[in-house]
Design a protein around this motif. Structure first.
Motif, short mmCIF file in Angstrom:
data_model
loop_
_atom_site.label_atom_id
_atom_site.label_comp_id
_atom_site.label_asym_id
_atom_site.label_seq_id
_atom_site.Cartn_x
_atom_site.Cartn_y
_atom_site.Cartn_z
N LEU A 67 0.84 -1.21 0.00
CA LEU A 67 0.00 0.00 0.00
C LEU A 67 0.87 1.26 0.00
CD1 LEU A 67 -3.03 1.10 0.49
CD2 LEU A 67 -2.24 1.43 2.81
N LEU A 81 -4.17 9.41 -6.93
CA LEU A 81 -3.70 8.87 -5.65
C LEU A 81 -4.55 7.67 -5.25
CD1 LEU A 81 -1.42 9.76 -3.75
CD2 LEU A 81 -3.17 10.73 -2.28
N LEU A 89 -1.64 -3.68 -3.92
CA LEU A 89 -2.27 -4.43 -2.82
C LEU A 89 -2.92 -5.70 -3.35
CD1 LEU A 89 -4.23 -2.12 -0.38
CD2 LEU A 89 -2.65 -3.94 0.20
N MET B 24 -6.51 -7.19 5.12
CA MET B 24 -6.36 -6.99 3.68
C MET B 24 -7.52 -6.14 3.14
SD MET B 24 -4.20 -7.92 1.48
CE MET B 24 -4.21 -7.05 -0.05
N LEU B 27 -7.16 -2.61 4.12
CA LEU B 27 -6.17 -1.90 3.31
C LEU B 27 -6.74 -1.55 1.94
CD1 LEU B 27 -2.89 -3.86 4.14
CD2 LEU B 27 -3.52 -1.58 4.88
N VAL B 28 -7.42 -2.51 1.33
CA VAL B 28 -8.03 -2.25 0.01
C VAL B 28 -9.05 -1.13 0.11
CG1 VAL B 28 -9.52 -3.23 -1.77
CG2 VAL B 28 -7.60 -4.55 -0.89
N SER B 30 -9.08 1.24 2.28
CA SER B 30 -8.43 2.54 2.50
C SER B 30 -7.86 3.08 1.19
CB SER B 30 -7.34 2.43 3.57
OG SER B 30 -6.39 1.49 3.20
N ALA B 31 -7.36 2.18 0.33
CA ALA B 31 -6.88 2.63 -0.99
C ALA B 31 -8.04 3.24 -1.79
CB ALA B 31 -6.27 1.46 -1.76
N LEU B 32 -9.19 2.57 -1.75
CA LEU B 32 -10.37 3.09 -2.46
C LEU B 32 -10.81 4.43 -1.87
CD1 LEU B 32 -12.42 -0.19 -2.92
CD2 LEU B 32 -11.34 1.17 -4.70
N ILE B 34 -8.96 6.64 -0.36
CA ILE B 34 -8.01 7.69 -0.76
C ILE B 34 -8.36 8.18 -2.17
CG2 ILE B 34 -5.61 8.12 -1.40
CD1 ILE B 34 -4.87 6.21 0.93
N MET B 35 -8.67 7.22 -3.05
CA MET B 35 -9.02 7.58 -4.42
C MET B 35 -10.25 8.48 -4.45
SD MET B 35 -8.87 4.73 -7.37
CE MET B 35 -8.16 3.42 -6.48
N GLU B 38 -9.55 11.99 -3.13
CA GLU B 38 -8.89 12.87 -4.09
C GLU B 38 -9.88 13.43 -5.09
OE1 GLU B 38 -6.24 11.47 -7.03
OE2 GLU B 38 -4.87 13.14 -6.75
N LYS B 39 -10.87 12.60 -5.40
CA LYS B 39 -11.87 13.03 -6.38
C LYS B 39 -12.73 14.18 -5.82
CE LYS B 39 -13.21 12.23 -10.54
NZ LYS B 39 -12.26 12.55 -11.58
N ILE B 45 -5.51 16.88 -0.67
CA ILE B 45 -4.65 15.85 -1.24
C ILE B 45 -3.50 16.50 -2.01
CG2 ILE B 45 -4.58 13.92 -2.87
CD1 ILE B 45 -6.17 13.02 -0.63
#
Lengths: 175, 294
Positions: A67, A81, A89, B24, B27-28, B30-32, B34-35, B38-39, B45
Protein backbone atom coordinates in the motif's frame (compact mmCIF):
# COMPACT_ATOMS: atom_id res chain seq x y z
CA UNK A 1 25.75 -4.52 25.10
CA UNK A 2 26.73 -2.23 22.26
CA UNK A 3 27.35 -5.27 20.10
CA UNK A 4 23.85 -6.48 20.82
CA UNK A 5 22.40 -3.13 19.89
CA UNK A 6 24.45 -3.01 16.69
CA UNK A 7 23.40 -6.51 15.78
CA UNK A 8 19.79 -5.62 16.37
CA UNK A 9 20.18 -2.52 14.19
CA UNK A 10 21.88 -4.54 11.50
CA UNK A 11 19.13 -7.12 11.52
CA UNK A 12 16.31 -4.59 11.32
CA UNK A 13 18.10 -2.73 8.53
CA UNK A 14 18.41 -5.98 6.58
CA UNK A 15 14.79 -6.92 7.17
CA UNK A 16 13.81 -3.48 5.94
CA UNK A 17 15.74 -3.88 2.68
CA UNK A 18 12.89 -5.32 0.53
CA UNK A 19 10.77 -2.26 1.20
CA UNK A 20 13.68 0.14 0.87
CA UNK A 21 14.90 -1.23 -2.47
CA UNK A 22 11.38 -1.10 -3.88
CA UNK A 23 11.07 2.46 -2.64
CA UNK A 24 14.33 3.50 -4.32
CA UNK A 25 13.59 1.60 -7.54
CA UNK A 26 10.28 3.43 -7.89
CA UNK A 27 12.06 6.74 -7.40
CA UNK A 28 14.68 5.89 -10.02
CA UNK A 29 11.95 4.95 -12.49
CA UNK A 30 10.50 8.45 -12.09
CA UNK A 31 13.74 10.24 -13.00
CA UNK A 32 13.90 11.91 -16.42
CA UNK A 33 15.91 9.65 -18.73
CA UNK A 34 15.77 11.85 -21.86
CA UNK A 35 15.01 8.78 -23.94
CA UNK A 36 12.59 9.00 -26.86
CA UNK A 37 9.28 7.39 -25.97
CA UNK A 38 10.25 6.62 -22.39
CA UNK A 39 8.17 8.68 -20.01
CA UNK A 40 4.92 7.94 -21.76
CA UNK A 41 5.51 4.23 -21.21
CA UNK A 42 7.59 3.11 -18.25
CA UNK A 43 8.52 -0.19 -16.63
CA UNK A 44 6.27 -0.81 -13.63
CA UNK A 45 9.14 -1.49 -11.24
CA UNK A 46 6.78 -1.27 -8.26
CA UNK A 47 4.76 -4.21 -9.54
CA UNK A 48 7.87 -6.32 -10.18
CA UNK A 49 9.21 -5.56 -6.70
CA UNK A 50 5.95 -6.35 -4.97
CA UNK A 51 5.60 -9.57 -6.98
CA UNK A 52 9.15 -10.68 -6.19
CA UNK A 53 9.16 -9.95 -2.47
CA UNK A 54 5.63 -11.30 -1.96
CA UNK A 55 6.79 -14.67 -3.33
CA UNK A 56 10.30 -14.94 -1.92
CA UNK A 57 10.24 -13.01 1.35
CA UNK A 58 6.59 -12.52 2.35
CA UNK A 59 7.72 -12.48 5.98
CA UNK A 60 9.57 -9.21 5.31
CA UNK A 61 6.97 -7.74 3.00
CA UNK A 62 3.61 -7.08 4.71
CA UNK A 63 0.61 -5.93 2.71
CA UNK A 64 0.88 -2.46 4.18
CA UNK A 65 4.27 -2.16 2.45
CA UNK A 66 2.51 -2.72 -0.88
CA UNK A 67 0.00 0.00 0.00
CA UNK A 68 2.75 2.45 1.02
CA UNK A 69 4.77 1.76 -2.15
CA UNK A 70 1.69 2.27 -4.30
CA UNK A 71 0.97 5.64 -2.68
CA UNK A 72 4.61 6.61 -3.09
CA UNK A 73 4.45 5.79 -6.79
CA UNK A 74 1.17 7.70 -7.21
CA UNK A 75 2.60 10.81 -5.59
CA UNK A 76 5.81 10.65 -7.57
CA UNK A 77 4.43 10.05 -11.06
CA UNK A 78 1.24 12.09 -10.64
CA UNK A 79 -1.25 9.30 -11.25
CA UNK A 80 -4.56 9.35 -9.33
CA UNK A 81 -3.70 8.87 -5.65
CA UNK A 82 -4.61 5.34 -4.57
CA UNK A 83 -4.48 3.83 -8.07
CA UNK A 84 -1.14 2.02 -7.77
CA UNK A 85 -1.83 1.45 -4.09
CA UNK A 86 -4.91 -0.57 -5.01
CA UNK A 87 -3.20 -2.44 -7.85
CA UNK A 88 -0.11 -3.38 -5.79
CA UNK A 89 -2.27 -4.43 -2.82
CA UNK A 90 -4.38 -6.72 -4.98
CA UNK A 91 -1.26 -8.16 -6.61
CA UNK A 92 0.19 -8.81 -3.16
CA UNK A 93 -3.05 -10.44 -2.04
CA UNK A 94 -3.25 -12.63 -5.15
CA UNK A 95 0.30 -13.91 -4.66
CA UNK A 96 -0.12 -14.45 -0.93
CA UNK A 97 -3.20 -16.57 -1.52
CA UNK A 98 -1.29 -18.72 -4.04
CA UNK A 99 1.96 -18.83 -2.09
CA UNK A 100 2.09 -22.64 -1.86
CA UNK A 101 1.84 -22.85 -5.64
CA UNK A 102 5.06 -20.89 -6.13
CA UNK A 103 7.12 -23.13 -3.84
CA UNK A 104 9.97 -24.64 -5.88
CA UNK A 105 8.53 -23.63 -9.26
CA UNK A 106 10.93 -22.93 -12.14
CA UNK A 107 11.63 -19.39 -13.30
CA UNK A 108 9.63 -19.82 -16.51
CA UNK A 109 6.50 -20.66 -14.51
CA UNK A 110 7.05 -17.67 -12.24
CA UNK A 111 7.57 -15.44 -15.29
CA UNK A 112 4.40 -16.74 -16.87
CA UNK A 113 2.46 -16.03 -13.67
CA UNK A 114 3.93 -12.56 -13.56
CA UNK A 115 2.74 -11.96 -17.13
CA UNK A 116 -0.81 -12.78 -16.08
CA UNK A 117 -0.55 -10.55 -13.00
CA UNK A 118 0.93 -7.67 -15.05
CA UNK A 119 -1.81 -7.88 -17.70
CA UNK A 120 -4.59 -8.07 -15.12
CA UNK A 121 -3.02 -5.17 -13.20
CA UNK A 122 -2.79 -3.11 -16.40
CA UNK A 123 -6.43 -3.76 -17.30
CA UNK A 124 -7.56 -3.02 -13.75
CA UNK A 125 -5.70 0.28 -13.56
CA UNK A 126 -6.94 1.20 -17.03
CA UNK A 127 -10.51 0.49 -15.94
CA UNK A 128 -10.13 2.50 -12.72
CA UNK A 129 -8.65 5.50 -14.55
CA UNK A 130 -11.47 5.40 -17.13
CA UNK A 131 -13.97 5.32 -14.28
CA UNK A 132 -12.29 8.19 -12.40
CA UNK A 133 -12.25 10.37 -15.53
CA UNK A 134 -15.67 9.27 -16.80
CA UNK A 135 -14.05 8.71 -20.18
CA UNK A 136 -12.66 6.09 -22.51
CA UNK A 137 -8.88 6.06 -22.65
CA UNK A 138 -7.01 4.25 -25.40
CA UNK A 139 -5.92 0.98 -23.72
CA UNK A 140 -3.10 0.38 -26.21
CA UNK A 141 -0.47 2.33 -24.27
CA UNK A 142 -1.44 0.48 -21.09
CA UNK A 143 -0.95 -2.87 -22.81
CA UNK A 144 2.41 -1.77 -24.23
CA UNK A 145 3.47 -0.77 -20.74
CA UNK A 146 2.50 -4.21 -19.41
CA UNK A 147 4.41 -5.93 -22.21
CA UNK A 148 7.50 -3.78 -21.56
CA UNK A 149 7.29 -4.65 -17.87
CA UNK A 150 6.95 -8.37 -18.65
CA UNK A 151 10.01 -8.10 -20.90
CA UNK A 152 12.02 -6.37 -18.19
CA UNK A 153 10.98 -8.91 -15.54
CA UNK A 154 13.97 -11.33 -15.89
CA UNK A 155 16.51 -8.49 -15.61
CA UNK A 156 14.85 -7.04 -12.55
CA UNK A 157 14.51 -10.45 -10.93
CA UNK A 158 18.20 -11.07 -11.57
CA UNK A 159 19.02 -7.83 -9.77
CA UNK A 160 16.63 -8.48 -6.89
CA UNK A 161 17.92 -12.04 -6.47
CA UNK A 162 21.51 -10.75 -6.29
CA UNK A 163 20.42 -8.26 -3.70
CA UNK A 164 18.54 -10.87 -1.71
CA UNK A 165 21.62 -13.11 -1.70
CA UNK A 166 23.90 -10.29 -0.64
CA UNK A 167 21.76 -8.76 2.08
CA UNK A 168 19.39 -11.41 3.38
CA UNK A 169 20.01 -14.89 4.69
CA UNK A 170 17.92 -17.81 3.37
CA UNK A 171 14.32 -17.93 4.46
CA UNK A 172 13.67 -19.83 7.69
CA UNK A 173 16.95 -18.73 9.24
CA UNK A 174 17.18 -15.54 11.23
CA UNK A 175 16.35 -12.68 8.83
CA UNK B 1 3.90 -26.90 27.78
CA UNK B 2 4.97 -26.86 24.20
CA UNK B 3 2.01 -29.04 23.31
CA UNK B 4 -0.35 -26.62 24.96
CA UNK B 5 1.13 -23.67 23.05
CA UNK B 6 0.74 -25.67 19.84
CA UNK B 7 -2.90 -26.46 20.55
CA UNK B 8 -3.62 -22.85 21.44
CA UNK B 9 -1.99 -21.84 18.15
CA UNK B 10 -4.17 -24.36 16.33
CA UNK B 11 -7.25 -22.99 18.01
CA UNK B 12 -6.45 -19.35 17.21
CA UNK B 13 -5.28 -20.04 13.64
CA UNK B 14 -8.70 -19.58 11.98
CA UNK B 15 -9.23 -16.33 13.88
CA UNK B 16 -5.86 -15.05 12.86
CA UNK B 17 -6.54 -15.99 9.26
CA UNK B 18 -9.83 -14.12 9.49
CA UNK B 19 -8.06 -11.13 10.98
CA UNK B 20 -5.47 -11.26 8.20
CA UNK B 21 -8.15 -11.35 5.57
CA UNK B 22 -9.94 -8.53 7.32
CA UNK B 23 -6.72 -6.49 7.43
CA UNK B 24 -6.36 -6.99 3.68
CA UNK B 25 -9.91 -5.83 3.14
CA UNK B 26 -9.25 -2.83 5.34
CA UNK B 27 -6.17 -1.90 3.31
CA UNK B 28 -8.03 -2.25 0.01
CA UNK B 29 -10.86 -0.14 1.36
CA UNK B 30 -8.43 2.54 2.50
CA UNK B 31 -6.88 2.63 -0.99
CA UNK B 32 -10.37 3.09 -2.46
CA UNK B 33 -11.16 5.74 0.16
CA UNK B 34 -8.01 7.69 -0.76
CA UNK B 35 -9.02 7.58 -4.42
CA UNK B 36 -12.49 8.83 -3.59
CA UNK B 37 -11.08 11.54 -1.30
CA UNK B 38 -8.89 12.87 -4.09
CA UNK B 39 -11.87 13.03 -6.38
CA UNK B 40 -13.96 15.12 -3.96
CA UNK B 41 -11.35 16.95 -1.89
CA UNK B 42 -8.65 17.98 -4.35
CA UNK B 43 -7.10 20.76 -2.25
CA UNK B 44 -6.02 18.74 0.80
CA UNK B 45 -4.65 15.85 -1.24
CA UNK B 46 -2.78 18.30 -3.49
CA UNK B 47 -1.14 19.81 -0.42
CA UNK B 48 -0.03 16.38 0.79
CA UNK B 49 1.36 15.53 -2.65
CA UNK B 50 3.20 18.85 -2.92
CA UNK B 51 4.61 18.40 0.59
CA UNK B 52 6.00 14.93 -0.15
CA UNK B 53 7.47 16.05 -3.48
CA UNK B 54 9.02 19.07 -1.78
CA UNK B 55 10.74 16.76 0.69
CA UNK B 56 12.24 14.47 -1.93
CA UNK B 57 12.88 17.18 -4.56
CA UNK B 58 16.55 17.69 -3.54
CA UNK B 59 17.19 13.94 -3.90
CA UNK B 60 15.49 13.81 -7.31
CA UNK B 61 17.43 16.91 -8.33
CA UNK B 62 20.72 15.31 -7.31
CA UNK B 63 19.97 12.01 -9.06
CA UNK B 64 18.73 13.60 -12.28
CA UNK B 65 21.89 15.68 -12.85
CA UNK B 66 24.29 12.85 -13.76
CA UNK B 67 21.60 11.39 -16.05
CA UNK B 68 21.26 14.76 -17.80
CA UNK B 69 25.06 14.96 -18.19
CA UNK B 70 25.27 11.46 -19.65
CA UNK B 71 22.39 12.19 -21.99
CA UNK B 72 23.95 15.41 -23.24
CA UNK B 73 27.23 13.51 -23.76
CA UNK B 74 25.45 11.04 -26.01
CA UNK B 75 23.75 13.94 -27.78
CA UNK B 76 27.13 15.58 -28.38
CA UNK B 77 28.46 12.38 -29.90
CA UNK B 78 25.45 12.19 -32.20
CA UNK B 79 25.96 15.85 -33.17
CA UNK B 80 29.61 15.18 -34.00
CA UNK B 81 28.62 12.75 -36.75
CA UNK B 82 26.14 15.11 -38.34
CA UNK B 83 28.28 18.22 -38.16
CA UNK B 84 28.56 18.74 -41.93
CA UNK B 85 24.84 18.41 -42.66
CA UNK B 86 24.03 20.56 -39.66
CA UNK B 87 26.42 23.26 -40.89
CA UNK B 88 24.79 23.26 -44.32
CA UNK B 89 21.34 23.49 -42.79
CA UNK B 90 22.36 26.34 -40.49
CA UNK B 91 23.85 28.34 -43.36
CA UNK B 92 20.58 28.15 -45.24
CA UNK B 93 18.63 29.01 -42.13
CA UNK B 94 20.96 31.90 -41.38
CA UNK B 95 20.41 33.52 -44.76
CA UNK B 96 16.68 33.09 -44.34
CA UNK B 97 16.76 34.56 -40.82
CA UNK B 98 18.79 37.57 -41.94
CA UNK B 99 15.94 38.54 -44.23
CA UNK B 100 13.54 38.18 -41.34
CA UNK B 101 15.79 40.25 -39.13
CA UNK B 102 15.65 43.15 -41.59
CA UNK B 103 11.92 42.84 -41.72
CA UNK B 104 11.66 42.73 -37.91
CA UNK B 105 13.84 45.83 -37.53
CA UNK B 106 11.70 47.73 -39.99
CA UNK B 107 8.52 46.64 -38.23
CA UNK B 108 9.90 47.54 -34.78
CA UNK B 109 10.70 51.04 -36.00
CA UNK B 110 7.28 51.40 -37.57
CA UNK B 111 5.61 50.04 -34.44
CA UNK B 112 7.41 52.46 -32.13
CA UNK B 113 6.43 55.46 -34.28
CA UNK B 114 2.83 54.29 -34.32
CA UNK B 115 2.88 53.83 -30.53
CA UNK B 116 4.23 57.34 -30.07
CA UNK B 117 1.46 58.68 -32.26
CA UNK B 118 -1.13 56.85 -30.09
CA UNK B 119 0.37 57.83 -26.69
CA UNK B 120 0.58 54.12 -25.96
CA UNK B 121 1.25 53.21 -22.28
CA UNK B 122 3.69 50.29 -22.26
CA UNK B 123 2.52 47.33 -20.19
CA UNK B 124 4.54 45.67 -17.49
CA UNK B 125 6.73 43.03 -19.07
CA UNK B 126 6.47 39.31 -18.73
CA UNK B 127 8.03 37.86 -15.60
CA UNK B 128 9.37 34.35 -15.64
CA UNK B 129 11.11 31.86 -13.40
CA UNK B 130 13.51 29.23 -14.69
CA UNK B 131 13.52 25.63 -13.51
CA UNK B 132 15.05 22.26 -14.20
CA UNK B 133 13.04 19.11 -14.86
CA UNK B 134 13.78 16.73 -11.98
CA UNK B 135 11.13 14.08 -12.45
CA UNK B 136 9.48 12.56 -15.47
CA UNK B 137 7.66 9.41 -16.44
CA UNK B 138 4.07 10.04 -15.65
CA UNK B 139 3.49 6.63 -17.17
CA UNK B 140 0.41 6.04 -19.26
CA UNK B 141 -2.07 7.64 -16.88
CA UNK B 142 -0.52 11.05 -16.36
CA UNK B 143 1.64 13.15 -18.64
CA UNK B 144 3.46 15.42 -16.25
CA UNK B 145 6.93 16.44 -15.11
CA UNK B 146 8.34 17.67 -11.81
CA UNK B 147 10.37 20.89 -11.73
CA UNK B 148 12.60 22.35 -9.03
CA UNK B 149 10.86 25.70 -8.56
CA UNK B 150 7.79 26.44 -6.49
CA UNK B 151 5.94 29.09 -4.54
CA UNK B 152 9.28 30.41 -3.27
CA UNK B 153 10.05 31.44 -6.88
CA UNK B 154 6.55 32.95 -7.37
CA UNK B 155 5.36 29.85 -9.23
CA UNK B 156 1.65 29.31 -8.72
CA UNK B 157 -0.91 26.76 -9.71
CA UNK B 158 -2.20 27.51 -13.20
CA UNK B 159 0.91 29.32 -14.45
CA UNK B 160 1.91 28.62 -18.04
CA UNK B 161 5.16 26.72 -18.59
CA UNK B 162 7.19 27.12 -21.78
CA UNK B 163 10.48 25.93 -23.19
CA UNK B 164 12.63 27.53 -25.88
CA UNK B 165 10.44 25.82 -28.48
CA UNK B 166 6.94 26.53 -27.25
CA UNK B 167 4.24 25.73 -24.73
CA UNK B 168 4.97 22.84 -22.35
CA UNK B 169 1.90 22.91 -20.11
CA UNK B 170 0.67 24.48 -16.93
CA UNK B 171 1.48 24.15 -13.24
CA UNK B 172 -0.91 21.62 -11.70
CA UNK B 173 0.33 21.75 -8.12
CA UNK B 174 3.00 23.91 -6.53
CA UNK B 175 5.02 23.15 -3.42
CA UNK B 176 7.47 25.53 -1.85
CA UNK B 177 10.47 24.57 -3.96
CA UNK B 178 8.99 22.14 -6.46
CA UNK B 179 5.98 21.89 -8.71
CA UNK B 180 4.22 19.46 -11.01
CA UNK B 181 3.66 20.57 -14.59
CA UNK B 182 0.73 19.05 -16.46
CA UNK B 183 1.88 18.60 -20.07
CA UNK B 184 -0.38 19.73 -22.93
CA UNK B 185 -0.63 16.05 -23.93
CA UNK B 186 -2.19 15.01 -20.59
CA UNK B 187 -5.73 13.75 -20.42
CA UNK B 188 -6.80 16.70 -18.25
CA UNK B 189 -5.17 19.42 -20.34
CA UNK B 190 -7.40 21.97 -22.11
CA UNK B 191 -5.69 24.89 -23.85
CA UNK B 192 -7.50 27.73 -25.62
CA UNK B 193 -5.68 28.14 -28.93
CA UNK B 194 -5.96 29.97 -32.23
CA UNK B 195 -4.53 29.19 -35.64
CA UNK B 196 -1.89 31.73 -36.52
CA UNK B 197 -2.85 32.15 -40.17
CA UNK B 198 -6.63 32.44 -40.29
CA UNK B 199 -7.29 33.16 -36.57
CA UNK B 200 -9.69 30.23 -36.03
CA UNK B 201 -10.26 29.68 -32.33
CA UNK B 202 -10.45 26.28 -30.70
CA UNK B 203 -9.56 24.21 -27.65
CA UNK B 204 -6.62 21.82 -27.61
CA UNK B 205 -7.65 18.62 -25.79
CA UNK B 206 -4.90 16.38 -24.42
CA UNK B 207 -5.70 12.66 -24.55
CA UNK B 208 -2.43 11.09 -23.35
CA UNK B 209 -1.37 10.56 -26.98
CA UNK B 210 1.59 12.41 -28.45
CA UNK B 211 -0.68 14.56 -30.66
CA UNK B 212 -3.52 16.38 -28.80
CA UNK B 213 -6.88 16.89 -30.49
CA UNK B 214 -8.08 20.29 -31.69
CA UNK B 215 -11.81 20.75 -31.10
CA UNK B 216 -14.63 23.27 -30.61
CA UNK B 217 -13.93 24.77 -34.02
CA UNK B 218 -16.36 26.50 -36.35
CA UNK B 219 -17.62 24.03 -38.99
CA UNK B 220 -16.10 25.82 -41.96
CA UNK B 221 -12.72 26.48 -40.41
CA UNK B 222 -10.41 26.24 -43.44
CA UNK B 223 -7.57 24.74 -41.42
CA UNK B 224 -4.82 22.98 -43.36
CA UNK B 225 -2.02 20.56 -42.61
CA UNK B 226 1.03 22.33 -41.26
CA UNK B 227 -0.87 25.35 -39.89
CA UNK B 228 0.79 26.80 -36.80
CA UNK B 229 -1.28 26.78 -33.61
CA UNK B 230 -0.60 29.34 -30.85
CA UNK B 231 -2.22 30.12 -27.49
CA UNK B 232 -5.18 32.45 -27.84
CA UNK B 233 -5.09 33.93 -24.37
CA UNK B 234 -8.76 33.20 -23.80
CA UNK B 235 -9.76 31.67 -20.52
CA UNK B 236 -7.52 33.94 -18.47
CA UNK B 237 -4.80 31.32 -18.01
CA UNK B 238 -2.21 31.67 -20.73
CA UNK B 239 -0.60 34.68 -22.31
CA UNK B 240 -1.57 34.90 -25.98
CA UNK B 241 0.70 34.06 -28.89
CA UNK B 242 2.86 31.27 -27.47
CA UNK B 243 3.65 28.66 -30.13
CA UNK B 244 1.99 25.32 -29.36
CA UNK B 245 2.40 23.10 -32.42
CA UNK B 246 1.46 22.39 -36.00
CA UNK B 247 -1.53 20.55 -37.42
CA UNK B 248 -0.35 17.04 -38.31
CA UNK B 249 -3.53 15.33 -39.47
CA UNK B 250 -7.09 16.23 -40.44
CA UNK B 251 -9.49 13.30 -40.64
CA UNK B 252 -13.24 13.85 -40.62
CA UNK B 253 -13.33 16.41 -37.84
CA UNK B 254 -10.47 14.77 -35.94
CA UNK B 255 -7.72 17.38 -36.11
CA UNK B 256 -4.42 16.55 -34.43
CA UNK B 257 -1.66 18.93 -33.40
CA UNK B 258 1.96 17.85 -32.92
CA UNK B 259 3.54 20.01 -30.18
CA UNK B 260 6.72 21.96 -30.95
CA UNK B 261 8.20 20.85 -27.63
CA UNK B 262 10.07 17.55 -27.57
CA UNK B 263 8.92 16.23 -24.18
CA UNK B 264 11.51 13.44 -24.23
CA UNK B 265 14.38 15.87 -24.09
CA UNK B 266 12.90 18.48 -21.83
CA UNK B 267 15.54 19.67 -19.37
CA UNK B 268 14.98 23.37 -18.63
CA UNK B 269 11.69 25.25 -18.66
CA UNK B 270 10.45 28.77 -17.96
CA UNK B 271 7.36 29.46 -15.88
CA UNK B 272 5.36 32.58 -16.80
CA UNK B 273 4.65 34.02 -13.35
CA UNK B 274 3.25 37.28 -14.68
CA UNK B 275 2.37 38.50 -18.14
CA UNK B 276 1.06 41.75 -19.63
CA UNK B 277 -2.69 42.04 -19.33
CA UNK B 278 -2.88 39.74 -16.35
CA UNK B 279 -4.62 41.44 -13.44
CA UNK B 280 -5.11 39.28 -10.35
CA UNK B 281 -4.90 36.26 -12.58
CA UNK B 282 -7.44 37.67 -15.04
CA UNK B 283 -6.70 39.06 -18.44
CA UNK B 284 -8.01 42.42 -19.50
CA UNK B 285 -7.56 43.00 -23.22
CA UNK B 286 -5.18 45.88 -23.84
CA UNK B 287 -7.70 47.60 -26.12
CA UNK B 288 -10.14 47.88 -23.23
CA UNK B 289 -7.47 49.39 -21.04
CA UNK B 290 -6.41 51.95 -23.64
CA UNK B 291 -10.02 53.01 -23.90
CA UNK B 292 -10.15 53.40 -20.12
CA UNK B 293 -6.99 55.55 -20.20
CA UNK B 294 -8.68 57.87 -22.68
Amino acid sequence: MINDALEHLDRSARSFSPFLTSFILIMISALPLYMPGYGQIVIEVGLVSVFYWSIYRPDLFPSIAALALGLWQDILVGSPLGLHALVLLLANWAIMSQRNFFQGKSFIVVWWCFSVVALVAALLSWFVVCLLNFAFINPLAVLFQAILTIGAFPFMVWFLARLQKAVLHPIGTDV
Amino acid sequence: MRQRVASVARLTAPFRALLNRFAMLLLVLSALAIMFLEKVEMEAIDRVRAGVIDTVAPVLDGFSRPIATASSGVQRLEDFFSVYDENQRLREQNSRLLKWQNKALALTAENSTLRQMLNFVPEKGTETAAARVIGDSGGVFAQSVLINAGVAAAVERGDAVVSDRGLVGRVAEAGRKSARVLLITDFNSRIPVVSEKNRVRGILFGDNSSAPRLAFLPTDNGLELGDRIVTSGHGHVFPAGFPVGTISSIEEGDIRVVPFVNFDRLEYVRIITHFPGEINGRIVPSTVRTLQVK
